[in-house]
Design an enzyme around this catalytic site. Structure first.
Site, mmCIF file in Angstrom:
data_model
loop_
_atom_site.group_PDB
_atom_site.id
_atom_site.type_symbol
_atom_site.label_atom_id
_atom_site.label_comp_id
_atom_site.label_asym_id
_atom_site.label_seq_id
_atom_site.Cartn_x
_atom_site.Cartn_y
_atom_site.Cartn_z
ATOM 1 N N GLY A 157 31.308 44.186 44.011
ATOM 2 C CA GLY A 157 32.432 44.722 43.249
ATOM 3 C C GLY A 157 32.151 44.618 41.768
ATOM 4 O O GLY A 157 31.016 44.821 41.321
ATOM 5 N N ARG A 180 32.006 46.383 52.723
ATOM 6 C CA ARG A 180 32.686 47.275 53.672
ATOM 7 C C ARG A 180 32.290 48.727 53.471
ATOM 8 O O ARG A 180 32.404 49.527 54.341
ATOM 9 C CB ARG A 180 34.205 47.164 53.479
ATOM 10 C CG ARG A 180 34.735 45.796 53.791
ATOM 11 C CD ARG A 180 36.230 45.779 53.719
ATOM 12 N NE ARG A 180 36.704 45.787 52.340
ATOM 13 C CZ ARG A 180 37.865 45.281 51.964
ATOM 14 N NH1 ARG A 180 38.670 44.765 52.861
ATOM 15 N NH2 ARG A 180 38.242 45.310 50.704
ATOM 16 N N ALA A 239 32.628 32.610 43.755
ATOM 17 C CA ALA A 239 33.791 33.373 44.255
ATOM 18 C C ALA A 239 34.975 32.422 44.450
ATOM 19 O O ALA A 239 35.732 32.166 43.493
ATOM 20 C CB ALA A 239 33.416 34.102 45.536
ATOM 21 N N ARG A 240 35.115 31.882 45.647
ATOM 22 C CA ARG A 240 36.113 30.854 45.929
ATOM 23 C C ARG A 240 35.509 29.896 46.949
ATOM 24 O O ARG A 240 34.769 30.313 47.841
ATOM 25 C CB ARG A 240 37.402 31.454 46.516
ATOM 26 C CG ARG A 240 38.294 32.174 45.515
ATOM 27 C CD ARG A 240 39.016 31.219 44.554
ATOM 28 N NE ARG A 240 39.892 31.932 43.643
ATOM 29 C CZ ARG A 240 39.553 32.373 42.420
ATOM 30 N NH1 ARG A 240 38.341 32.130 41.941
ATOM 31 N NH2 ARG A 240 40.435 33.003 41.665
ATOM 32 N N GLU A 269 39.363 21.869 45.331
ATOM 33 C CA GLU A 269 39.233 21.529 43.905
ATOM 34 C C GLU A 269 40.421 20.690 43.456
ATOM 35 O O GLU A 269 41.542 20.961 43.885
ATOM 36 C CB GLU A 269 39.164 22.824 43.079
ATOM 37 C CG GLU A 269 37.921 23.630 43.381
ATOM 38 C CD GLU A 269 37.889 24.981 42.686
ATOM 39 O OE1 GLU A 269 38.715 25.215 41.783
ATOM 40 O OE2 GLU A 269 37.048 25.804 43.033
ATOM 41 N N HIS A 287 34.464 25.032 38.206
ATOM 42 C CA HIS A 287 35.173 26.316 38.195
ATOM 43 C C HIS A 287 35.301 26.861 36.753
ATOM 44 O O HIS A 287 36.404 27.037 36.229
ATOM 45 C CB HIS A 287 36.567 26.168 38.838
ATOM 46 C CG HIS A 287 37.140 27.472 39.298
ATOM 47 N ND1 HIS A 287 37.995 27.574 40.372
ATOM 48 C CD2 HIS A 287 36.988 28.736 38.831
ATOM 49 C CE1 HIS A 287 38.344 28.837 40.543
ATOM 50 N NE2 HIS A 287 37.742 29.565 39.612
ATOM 51 N N GLY A 289 33.419 29.718 35.725
ATOM 52 C CA GLY A 289 32.739 31.017 35.710
ATOM 53 C C GLY A 289 33.175 31.934 34.581
ATOM 54 O O GLY A 289 32.368 32.620 33.964
HETATM 55 P P1 NAP Z 1 36.266 42.991 43.123
HETATM 56 O O1 NAP Z 1 35.807 43.939 42.067
HETATM 57 O O2 NAP Z 1 37.501 43.320 43.890
HETATM 58 O O3 NAP Z 1 35.039 42.786 44.126
HETATM 59 C C1 NAP Z 1 35.200 42.177 45.350
HETATM 60 C C2 NAP Z 1 34.165 42.719 46.312
HETATM 61 O O4 NAP Z 1 34.427 42.127 47.582
HETATM 62 C C3 NAP Z 1 34.230 44.222 46.515
HETATM 63 O O5 NAP Z 1 32.916 44.684 46.721
HETATM 64 C C4 NAP Z 1 35.046 44.369 47.790
HETATM 65 O O6 NAP Z 1 34.664 45.469 48.552
HETATM 66 C C5 NAP Z 1 34.645 43.144 48.549
HETATM 67 N N1 NAP Z 1 35.693 42.742 49.495
HETATM 68 C C6 NAP Z 1 36.970 42.477 49.244
HETATM 69 N N2 NAP Z 1 37.608 42.071 50.346
HETATM 70 C C7 NAP Z 1 36.693 42.118 51.321
HETATM 71 C C8 NAP Z 1 36.740 41.838 52.711
HETATM 72 N N3 NAP Z 1 37.865 41.410 53.278
HETATM 73 N N4 NAP Z 1 35.614 41.996 53.444
HETATM 74 C C9 NAP Z 1 34.484 42.422 52.847
HETATM 75 N N5 NAP Z 1 34.373 42.699 51.537
HETATM 76 C C10 NAP Z 1 35.474 42.547 50.792
HETATM 77 O O7 NAP Z 1 36.502 41.548 42.538
HETATM 78 P P2 NAP Z 1 35.758 40.836 41.302
HETATM 79 O O8 NAP Z 1 36.503 41.120 40.057
HETATM 80 O O9 NAP Z 1 34.306 41.123 41.368
HETATM 81 O O10 NAP Z 1 36.027 39.299 41.672
HETATM 82 C C11 NAP Z 1 35.528 38.766 42.885
HETATM 83 C C12 NAP Z 1 36.050 37.355 43.093
HETATM 84 O O11 NAP Z 1 35.379 36.463 42.231
HETATM 85 C C13 NAP Z 1 37.538 37.148 42.735
HETATM 86 O O12 NAP Z 1 38.377 37.544 43.795
HETATM 87 C C14 NAP Z 1 37.605 35.660 42.470
HETATM 88 O O13 NAP Z 1 37.954 34.968 43.641
HETATM 89 C C15 NAP Z 1 36.188 35.302 42.053
HETATM 90 N N6 NAP Z 1 36.113 34.897 40.635
HETATM 91 C C16 NAP Z 1 35.725 33.626 40.326
HETATM 92 C C17 NAP Z 1 35.605 33.246 38.999
HETATM 93 C C18 NAP Z 1 35.148 31.859 38.635
HETATM 94 O O14 NAP Z 1 35.579 31.334 37.619
HETATM 95 N N7 NAP Z 1 34.264 31.259 39.388
HETATM 96 C C19 NAP Z 1 35.887 34.152 37.967
HETATM 97 C C20 NAP Z 1 36.289 35.429 38.315
HETATM 98 C C21 NAP Z 1 36.395 35.803 39.660
HETATM 99 P P3 NAP Z 1 35.533 46.781 48.740
HETATM 100 O O15 NAP Z 1 34.903 47.773 47.819
HETATM 101 O O16 NAP Z 1 35.341 47.117 50.176
HETATM 102 O O17 NAP Z 1 36.950 46.428 48.392
#
Ligand code: NAP
Length: 332
Positions: A157, A180, A239-240, A269, A287, A289
């Site tokens: 994503g 997906r 991610a989480r 956490e 945490h 990121g």
């Molecule tokens: P995003 O653009 O929505 O990307 C998420 C990816 O996961 C997309 O490719 C999506 O595919 C896929 N996905 C979602 N639900 C799914 C499922 N049930 N099964 C399979 N694939 C699935 O989100 P993002 O902005 O990159 O952020 C991703 C995650 O990183 C956040 O949700 C958060 O938990 C984590 N994060 C962590 C930090 C940190 O500080 N460590 C900072 C920011 C974010 P589709 O195209 O099919 O929807």
């Protein structure tokens, strides 16, 4: 005359962002310790119209019940697994998050964890500080190269996409991805290849997780997946924590079924599994990121924009659509 809207802010934001919110209501920043936090939040929300919160705040049915006037919950994060979005929707409460503004910063941190793990940066730091460095030794702290390696991105994503670009253009990596749907842009621009789960796990030197946490992605990495990984592989999780079965990860590391891990997020956490704390080739971060000055400011500003939009009857810039990942296609 109606009273000004009450805006509860769960953690401090930059003063100018608070001042801007203050132009649209009375702002109250929760200034209590972590133990008192849930009770204090519940109490302060009794008459509040808006909540600005972080991943540490659990916004569930019970909390929403205690907040009958609430109109908006603005999460200062892109992930919103801390919020019961359906319960909010039933009550007419808008939920917003902070996508995009943090993608590059978080991808950079994933890259930092990849390099730190492969090149044993934290081990090296501990070694020098402990005074054990006696002489140069060709066998000392030998790690692995990132250049040219195969990297498996799970969830291509916004953040996964930013990381893939850096890995391809900066390090000449071969990119596999699991998701997906097909990502045409990545196949075109990065020569990335969509792979089945087993294939991605068995071929990748680095497996980096970028899925949101939901019922489908919980424990996406478990015993079976770890067994499928290469013995020289490293697992990176920004991610989480819940996306990984931590107990299985600890067993895989102890039995050297995988080589190492770089982790920014954890299941409970701020508690970290002892098995992870003890392992020398696990790089740990609390945490952080998205924690760059510029990005944290942009996240706060976007959360404030969302609150102000809802309070003034406008459409907020970044509402969440429901299930995570449904709010945007992965065409970064
Ligand atoms: P995003 O653009 O929505 O990307 C998420 C990816 O996961 C997309 O490719 C999506 O595919 C896929 N996905 C979602 N639900 C799914 C499922 N049930 N099964 C399979 N694939 C699935 O989100 P993002 O902005 O990159 O952020 C991703 C995650 O990183 C956040 O949700 C958060 O938990 C984590 N994060 C962590 C930090 C940190 O500080 N460590 C900072 C920011 C974010 P589709 O195209 O099919 O929807």
């Amino acid at each position: 005359m109606s009273r000004p809207a009450r805006i509860v802010v769960s953690r401090p934001l930059p003063p100018d962002v608070l001042a801007r919110l203050g132009e649209h209501g009375s702002v109250e920043v929760l200034d209590v310790g972590d133990d008192e936090r849930p009770t204090a939040l519940r109490r302060r929300l009794a008459e509040a119209e808006a909540l600005v919160c972080c991943v540490t705040e659990r916004v569930d049915e019970r909390l929403l019940e205690a907040a009958p006037a609430l109109r908006v919950v603005a999460n200062v994060a892109v992930g919103y697994d801390n919020i019961d979005v359906e319960a909010a929707r039933r009550r007419g409460v808008t939920v917003t998050n902070t996508p995009d503004v943090l993608s590059e910063t978080t991808a950079e941190f994933a890259l930092a964890l990849i390099l730190a793990t492969l090149r044993r940066v934290c081990e090296a730091d501990r070694f020098v500080r402990s005074g054990r460095w006696q002489e140069w030794d060709p066998q000392l702290l030998v790690g692995h190269d990132l250049g040219g390696a195969t990297v498996g991105i799970v969830g291509l994503g916004r953040i996964g996409g930013c990381l893939a670009r850096r890995l391809r253009h900066g390090f000449g990596c071969r990119i596999l991805y699991w998701g997906r749907r097909r990502c045409d842009w990545a196949e075109r621009e990065l020569d990335a290849r969509r792979a089945e789960r087993e294939e991605l796990l068995s071929e990748s030197r680095v497996v980096s997780l970028h899925l949101p946490l939901d019922d489908e992605t919980r424990h996406w990495i478990g015993e079976r997946e770890l067994a499928a990984m290469r013995p020289d592989a490293v697992l990176i999780n920004t991610a989480r924590g819940g996306v990984v079965d931590e107990e299985a990860l600890v067993q895989a590391l102890r039995s050297e079924r995988i080589w190492g891990a770089g982790l920014d997020v954890f299941a409970n956490e701020p508690t970290v599994h002892d098995g992870l704390l003890e392992h020398p080739r696990v790089v740990l971060a609390p945490h952080i990121g998205s924690a760059s000055e510029r990005t944290r400011r942009r996240m706060a500003e976007l959360a404030a924009d969302n609150v102000i939009a809802v309070l003034t009857g406008q459409v907020p810039p970044t509402p969440v659509a429901g299930r995570q990942g449904d709010d945007r296609c992965a065409s970064v």
